[in-house]
Design a protein around this motif. Structure first.
Motif, PDB file in Angstrom:
ATOM      1  N   ASP A 177      -0.994   0.799   9.262  1.00 21.04           N
ATOM      2  CA  ASP A 177      -0.592   0.995   7.760  1.00 21.04           C
ATOM      3  C   ASP A 177       1.036   0.947   7.488  1.00 21.04           C
ATOM      4  O   ASP A 177       1.586   0.261   6.696  1.00 21.04           O
ATOM      5  CB  ASP A 177      -0.944   2.474   7.327  1.00 21.04           C
ATOM      6  N   VAL A 178       1.776   1.462   8.531  1.00 22.21           N
ATOM      7  CA  VAL A 178       3.177   1.567   8.645  1.00 22.21           C
ATOM      8  C   VAL A 178       3.783   0.033   8.660  1.00 22.21           C
ATOM      9  O   VAL A 178       4.809  -0.343   7.936  1.00 22.21           O
ATOM     10  CB  VAL A 178       3.892   2.497   9.451  1.00 22.21           C
ATOM     11  N   ARG A 179       3.192  -0.632   9.491  1.00 22.79           N
ATOM     12  CA  ARG A 179       3.732  -1.996   9.667  1.00 22.79           C
ATOM     13  C   ARG A 179       3.458  -2.764   8.437  1.00 22.79           C
ATOM     14  O   ARG A 179       4.150  -3.722   8.117  1.00 22.79           O
ATOM     15  CB  ARG A 179       2.873  -2.739  10.957  1.00 22.79           C
ATOM     16  N   LYS A 180       2.280  -2.770   7.836  1.00 21.00           N
ATOM     17  CA  LYS A 180       2.113  -3.500   6.645  1.00 21.00           C
ATOM     18  C   LYS A 180       2.959  -3.117   5.453  1.00 21.00           C
ATOM     19  O   LYS A 180       3.387  -3.810   4.725  1.00 21.00           O
ATOM     20  CB  LYS A 180       0.523  -3.471   6.044  1.00 21.00           C
ATOM     21  N   ASN A 181       3.364  -1.615   5.323  1.00 15.88           N
ATOM     22  CA  ASN A 181       4.258  -1.065   4.528  1.00 15.88           C
ATOM     23  C   ASN A 181       5.446  -1.806   4.721  1.00 15.88           C
ATOM     24  O   ASN A 181       6.291  -2.115   3.780  1.00 15.88           O
ATOM     25  CB  ASN A 181       4.573   0.448   4.338  1.00 15.88           C
ATOM     26  N   ILE A 182       6.160  -1.883   6.002  1.00 11.20           N
ATOM     27  CA  ILE A 182       7.184  -2.551   6.434  1.00 11.20           C
ATOM     28  C   ILE A 182       7.210  -4.133   5.759  1.00 11.20           C
ATOM     29  O   ILE A 182       8.245  -4.295   5.299  1.00 11.20           O
ATOM     30  CB  ILE A 182       7.517  -2.569   7.930  1.00 11.20           C
ATOM     31  N   ALA A 183       6.336  -4.515   6.090  1.00 11.18           N
ATOM     32  CA  ALA A 183       6.132  -6.110   5.567  1.00 11.18           C
ATOM     33  C   ALA A 183       6.426  -6.149   4.102  1.00 11.18           C
ATOM     34  O   ALA A 183       6.828  -7.126   3.335  1.00 11.18           O
ATOM     35  CB  ALA A 183       4.676  -6.852   6.005  1.00 11.18           C
ATOM     36  N   ARG A 184       5.586  -5.002   3.276  1.00 11.53           N
ATOM     37  CA  ARG A 184       5.707  -5.213   1.865  1.00 11.53           C
ATOM     38  C   ARG A 184       7.034  -4.969   1.295  1.00 11.53           C
ATOM     39  O   ARG A 184       7.677  -5.470   0.346  1.00 11.53           O
ATOM     40  CB  ARG A 184       4.739  -4.126   1.374  1.00 11.53           C
ATOM     41  N   ILE A 185       7.916  -3.861   2.058  1.00  8.29           N
ATOM     42  CA  ILE A 185       9.162  -3.775   1.699  1.00  8.29           C
ATOM     43  C   ILE A 185       9.913  -5.057   2.089  1.00  8.29           C
ATOM     44  O   ILE A 185      10.944  -5.282   0.997  1.00  8.29           O
ATOM     45  CB  ILE A 185       9.570  -2.574   2.454  1.00  8.29           C
TER      46      ILE A 185
END
Length: 67
Positions: free
Chosen positions: A49-57
């Motif tokens: 989840d955190v990796r995907k959030n980093i990509a979104r940011i």
């Protein structure tokens, strides 16, 4: 739905706020990886989840700089 709200929140932030959010997410990812390596992490899906959030940011930052 929850993801769309998060992305809309990100789009409403300034580039400086986005960079702060990115640094915080990367720190969280580091801590999660460290906990996983020492077998202290219960919810391993949090890393994903955190990796995907980093990509979104990073995507929102790229969109703002392209404009």
């Amino acid at each position: 739905m929850k993801i769309n709200k998060y992305v809309e929140e990100l789009k409403g932030k300034t580039p400086a706020e986005l960079n702060e959010e990115l640094v915080a997410a990367k720190k969280e990812l580091f801590n999660l990886r460290f906990q996983n390596a020492t077998n202290q992490l219960d919810n391993t899906s949090r890393i994903k989840d955190v990796r995907k959030n980093i990509a979104r940011i990073q995507t929102v930052i790229a969109e703002k700089t392209a404009q």
